[in-house]
Design a protein around this motif. Structure first.
Motif, PDB file in Angstrom:
ATOM      1  N   VAL A   1      10.111 115.240  58.381  1.00  0.00           N
ATOM      2  CA  VAL A   1       8.869 115.547  57.668  1.00  0.00           C
ATOM      3  C   VAL A   1       9.174 115.842  56.203  1.00  0.00           C
ATOM      4  O   VAL A   1       8.430 115.434  55.306  1.00  0.00           O
ATOM      5  N   GLY A   2      10.278 116.533  55.946  1.00  0.00           N
ATOM      6  CA  GLY A   2      10.669 116.801  54.563  1.00  0.00           C
ATOM      7  C   GLY A   2      10.921 115.518  53.786  1.00  0.00           C
ATOM      8  O   GLY A   2      10.491 115.379  52.630  1.00  0.00           O
ATOM      9  N   GLU A   3      11.601 114.571  54.417  1.00  0.00           N
ATOM     10  CA  GLU A   3      11.833 113.287  53.757  1.00  0.00           C
ATOM     11  C   GLU A   3      10.518 112.555  53.515  1.00  0.00           C
ATOM     12  O   GLU A   3      10.328 111.891  52.484  1.00  0.00           O
ATOM     13  N   LEU A   4       9.590 112.678  54.476  1.00  0.00           N
ATOM     14  CA  LEU A   4       8.284 112.042  54.314  1.00  0.00           C
ATOM     15  C   LEU A   4       7.518 112.651  53.142  1.00  0.00           C
ATOM     16  O   LEU A   4       6.866 111.931  52.368  1.00  0.00           O
ATOM     17  N   VAL A   5       7.601 113.967  52.994  1.00  0.00           N
ATOM     18  CA  VAL A   5       6.921 114.633  51.878  1.00  0.00           C
ATOM     19  C   VAL A   5       7.487 114.150  50.547  1.00  0.00           C
ATOM     20  O   VAL A   5       6.744 113.908  49.572  1.00  0.00           O
ATOM     21  N   ILE A   6       8.806 113.975  50.488  1.00  0.00           N
ATOM     22  CA  ILE A   6       9.424 113.481  49.252  1.00  0.00           C
ATOM     23  C   ILE A   6       8.972 112.049  48.960  1.00  0.00           C
ATOM     24  O   ILE A   6       8.620 111.704  47.815  1.00  0.00           O
ATOM     25  N   ALA A   7       8.951 111.199  49.996  1.00  0.00           N
ATOM     26  CA  ALA A   7       8.509 109.816  49.805  1.00  0.00           C
ATOM     27  C   ALA A   7       7.044 109.761  49.400  1.00  0.00           C
ATOM     28  O   ALA A   7       6.640 108.937  48.560  1.00  0.00           O
ATOM     29  N   GLN A   8       6.232 110.645  49.976  1.00  0.00           N
ATOM     30  CA  GLN A   8       4.810 110.682  49.617  1.00  0.00           C
ATOM     31  C   GLN A   8       4.631 111.094  48.153  1.00  0.00           C
ATOM     32  O   GLN A   8       3.764 110.560  47.439  1.00  0.00           O
ATOM     33  N   ALA A   9       5.458 112.035  47.673  1.00  0.00           N
ATOM     34  CA  ALA A   9       5.374 112.448  46.266  1.00  0.00           C
ATOM     35  C   ALA A   9       5.737 111.285  45.342  1.00  0.00           C
ATOM     36  O   ALA A   9       5.116 111.096  44.282  1.00  0.00           O
TER      37      ALA A   9
ATOM     38  N   ILE B   1      -2.343 108.976  52.478  1.00  0.00           N
ATOM     39  CA  ILE B   1      -1.016 109.332  52.976  1.00  0.00           C
ATOM     40  C   ILE B   1      -0.668 110.769  52.601  1.00  0.00           C
ATOM     41  O   ILE B   1      -0.042 111.498  53.387  1.00  0.00           O
ATOM     42  N   GLU B   2      -1.095 111.185  51.430  1.00  0.00           N
ATOM     43  CA  GLU B   2      -0.854 112.577  51.027  1.00  0.00           C
ATOM     44  C   GLU B   2      -1.562 113.547  51.980  1.00  0.00           C
ATOM     45  O   GLU B   2      -1.006 114.573  52.377  1.00  0.00           O
ATOM     46  N   ARG B   3      -2.786 113.212  52.354  1.00  0.00           N
ATOM     47  CA  ARG B   3      -3.541 114.066  53.278  1.00  0.00           C
ATOM     48  C   ARG B   3      -2.865 114.110  54.649  1.00  0.00           C
ATOM     49  O   ARG B   3      -2.698 115.174  55.247  1.00  0.00           O
ATOM     50  N   LEU B   4      -2.443 112.938  55.143  1.00  0.00           N
ATOM     51  CA  LEU B   4      -1.798 112.885  56.444  1.00  0.00           C
ATOM     52  C   LEU B   4      -0.442 113.595  56.423  1.00  0.00           C
ATOM     53  O   LEU B   4      -0.083 114.299  57.384  1.00  0.00           O
ATOM     54  N   ALA B   5       0.310 113.399  55.345  1.00  0.00           N
ATOM     55  CA  ALA B   5       1.619 114.059  55.240  1.00  0.00           C
ATOM     56  C   ALA B   5       1.464 115.569  55.184  1.00  0.00           C
ATOM     57  O   ALA B   5       2.248 116.319  55.792  1.00  0.00           O
TER      58      ALA B   5
ATOM     59  N   ILE C   1      -4.426 101.171  45.756  1.00  0.00           N
ATOM     60  CA  ILE C   1      -3.152 101.875  45.936  1.00  0.00           C
ATOM     61  C   ILE C   1      -3.369 103.375  45.818  1.00  0.00           C
ATOM     62  O   ILE C   1      -2.793 104.174  46.578  1.00  0.00           O
ATOM     63  N   LYS C   2      -4.212 103.800  44.892  1.00  0.00           N
ATOM     64  CA  LYS C   2      -4.478 105.236  44.727  1.00  0.00           C
ATOM     65  C   LYS C   2      -5.161 105.809  45.962  1.00  0.00           C
ATOM     66  O   LYS C   2      -4.865 106.933  46.394  1.00  0.00           O
ATOM     67  N   MET C   3      -6.091 105.035  46.555  1.00  0.00           N
ATOM     68  CA  MET C   3      -6.773 105.511  47.759  1.00  0.00           C
ATOM     69  C   MET C   3      -5.784 105.657  48.918  1.00  0.00           C
ATOM     70  O   MET C   3      -5.823 106.646  49.666  1.00  0.00           O
TER      71      MET C   3
END
Length: 691
Positions: free
Chosen positions: A318-326, A347-351, A340-342
């Motif tokens: 999950v930490g790696e996912l948060v970094i990728a989402q950022a 993805i930010e909301r789901l992460a 792309i922004k949407m």
């Protein structure tokens, strides 16, 4: 994916049962008349014995059986549990735990000595009761006179045999209440090729001719109430011939069919005593199928045992996912493609949701930790001859499991100090007009993004003069130096510092409180002391909720970017021109309060010119506030904490690092170390001004 070792599963379940047993025994010392506590202890013992036998821990089953037998008089209400008996029972519990966790470290002599002590405490001068033969059920009145009783229908869950329980043993106990007429119900037995040898398919229809109450019957099945369905109804007065004992019949050859009475229509013949079937309760009536116990089914699937390592691995992913989402969010913000922004926002909301769910799965009620200290307080109270009441609150407060593990040792030190140093002896308390019993309060409460854990005693409080004298003796301060009480109390956290006059097994070596402070600071927390002379001391631990992902404030100093834990940030203000001109003073006037500040550019040796309008971030640890001057406040940032390598262990102002959206690293500032640095700088200023 490899399956867990069954014996390891048993050890985990036994560990939970030991907590239940220990809690029940400790509560029993306070409430000796509470029958539910006795039953709870016996349920735990019974389950340990049955499961131990099933998994091959024969010594555990044998010792626990003897433990049950010796403690049976408490269960029957013949004797009341004393503190001495509770202490021996706790020692027996420790011995059983050792038999399970480390059998090689145990000795049969120890177990025999514990059992002898148990028997001595429960026997007194009364002779041991003779073993009652199972066949000797209380007889009916002469002439088979009419007598009231109970009609029972017993239906056990199929897995009851696997849990170490034997329905025949329960029927045996039921026979001790009075004459029983038992008919096994075999309509649930499958064909031989479909039969599982470890499952129980029989049900039993029982008529108990005894003038006992319902509670006596419930006591027989108290250990298996969650694994059976018991239908109970009063039995009308019937003529009851003298019965042959049930278990005697089970061992004999079945009577010829011609001599047996006609069996019920839907129940097959069984080797039971001759008796007429009551016409008022014909067995030919169709018995409704029992509905599944919905609550039991829900309870069975409510929790799943998961290895802690798997949760740690999930948190890392999950930490790696948060970094990728950022990184995705940063890329989307730099472009003009709305789709792309949407997607990035979704993805930010789901992460974020996945992060919160995963962190929630790692949260453990702190009550699981608090329960461990009841035994510690009980034993210290006995060893030091200081009656102590232990009170806890906020057990439902949740912390990350890693925090719980790290918090155990500091709390042990604090509680030991509170009882050894804080609580006075009986004579001193009586002279000061206090109650004979001391009091230790352990509490937890949420405070924003932190959890406050407090250890409070009603002892004599800290002796400030004695602490100061010891600090001067060790050369920590100059004689006559002007210090506040709060500053003097901080010497208690200095390595090797102790005010104990003698060295004992509990204290006096000065290796306790410094370890506590270092551990708490490694958890990115802080520790505060407050005391009232003659009334007691309160130690407050301020801890973050988790050590995995935190909310941080991203700042820029020169070309470098850093993270400040958001839980430590009080406010952000702009550095005024007047503050810039007072470089030698390094104090801010914040609404009439002087707050020292540190210039991060000087600490980080940043190159280039500072920004024209610098910002000051006010941080706090406990009652101390310090300002950090930075070039720019970038904003809030979800921070996935990464540990620093051993090469950076001497850089104390950083507690970790994180990866930003553009792939670069940002160091996380250690707030406690920065506050200590500011305080040291102030002390040096005072010394130079005095000179």
């Amino acid at each position: 994916m490899s399956a867990m070792d069954p014996t390891e599963i048993f050890r985990q379940e036994a560990s939970e049962l030991f907590e239940v047993l220990e809690g029940a025994l400790l509560d029993l010392g306070q409430r000796p008349d509470d029958r539910e506590l006795v039953d709870s202890a016996f349920r735990a013992l019974h389950t340990i014995k049955g499961s131990g036998a099933m998994f091959g821990f024969d010594k555990v089953a044998s010792f626990t059986h003897e433990f049950e037998t010796a403690f049976d008089r408490v269960r029957k209400g013949e004797i009341k549990p004393t503190q001495e008996l509770i202490s021996v029972a706790l020692a027996a519990k420790d011995y059983i735990r050792a038999l399970i966790e480390d059998p090689q470290s145990t000795d049969d002599v120890i177990g025999e000595a514990i059992l002898d002590d148990l028997k001595r405490f429960v026997s007194f001068d009364q002779p041991a009761a003779a073993v009652i033969e199972i066949a000797e059920a209380p007889p009916l009145a002469p002439g088979g006179s009419k007598q009231a009783g109970w009609h029972l229908y017993l239906e056990f869950e199929s897995h009851i045999l696997r849990n170490g329980s034997n329905p025949l043993d329960l029927l045996e106990d039921l026979c001790k209440l009075g004459p029983c007429f038992v008919v096994p119900v075999t309509d649930g037995i499958p064909f031989l090729d479909e039969m599982e040898p470890e499952d129980c398919y029989l049900k039993w229809d029982v008529k108990l001719h005894a003038a006992c109450d319902k509670d006596a019957i419930d006591d027989v099945f108290m250990f298996v109430q969650d694994e059976m369905k018991l239908t109970l109804s009063p039995l009308e007065h019937v003529e009851a011939p003298a019965p042959a004992p049930l278990f005697q019949l089970l061992d004999e050859e079945p009577a010829p069919m011609a001599e047996m009475p006609g069996p019920p229509v839907e129940l097959p013949a069984a080797p039971v005593a001759e008796q007429p079937v009551a016409k008022t309760e014909p067995k030919s009536e169709p018995r409704p199928e029992p509905k599944p116990d919905a609550k039991r089914e829900e309870r069975g699937i409510a929790t799943v045992r998961v290895q802690a390592e798997r949760l740690d691995e999930l948190m890392d992913r999950v930490g790696e996912l948060v970094i990728a989402q950022a990184r995705l969010t940063q890329l989307a913000a730099s472009g003009s493609d709305l789709s792309i922004k949407m997607i990035a926002e979704e993805i930010e909301r789901l992460a974020s949701s996945l992060r919160d769910t995963t962190m929630g799965a790692r949260m453990v009620p702190i009550g699981s930790l608090f329960g461990r200290f009841r035994r510690l307080v009980h034993d210290l109270s006995r060893d030091l001859s200081k009656p102590v009441e232990f009170v806890t609150s906020g057990e439902d407060t949740e912390l990350d499991k890693t925090m719980i593990e790290c918090l155990a040792d500091p709390l042990v030190h604090l509680i030991r100090n509170a009882i050894d140093h804080g609580i006075e002896d009986n004579a001193t308390r009586a002279a000061n007009g206090k109650t004979e019993q001391g009091r230790i309060e352990l509490a937890a409460v949420h405070s924003g993004a932190q959890v406050l854990v407090t250890v409070k005693d009603n002892g004599g409080g800290l002796d400030t003069a004695r602490i100061r004298a010891k600090a001067e003796e060790q050369g920590l301060i100059a004689a006559g130096a002007v210090l506040t009480d709060h500053e003097i109390h901080q010497f208690l956290f200095h390595p090797g510092f102790s005010t104990a006059q003698t060295i004992s097994a509990l204290s006096g070596r000065g290796v306790g409180m410094d370890v506590v402070k270092r551990t708490i600071e490694n958890m990115r927390g802080s520790i505060d002391l407050s005391t009232r002379p003659g009334q007691g001391t309160t130690v407050t631990l301020r801890l973050p909720l988790t050590l995995a992902i935190i909310e941080g404030l991203l700042i820029r100093v020169g070309e470098g970017r850093y993270i400040i834990p958001l839980s430590a940030v009080e406010e952000c203000i702009e550095l005024t021109a007047e503050d810039e001109r007072s470089r030698g003073r390094n104090f801010l006037n914040v609404r009439g309060n002087l707050v020292p500040f540190l210039r991060l550019r000087e600490i980080m040796t940043a190159s280039g010119m500072p920004d024209l309008h610098q910002k000051t971030i006010i941080i706090s640890t406990g009652e101390t506030h310090v300002g950090l001057v930075a070039d720019q406040i970038i904003g809030n940032h979800q921070t996935v904490i990464k540990s620093l390598s051993k090469l950076h262990s001497d850089v104390t102002i950083f507690s970790g690092a994180t990866i930003l959206g553009d792939g670069t690293a940002a160091l996380i500032l250690d707030v406690a170390q920065l506050v200590a640095m500011a305080q040291s700088k102030i002390e040096k200023q005072h010394i130079s001004e005095a000179a």
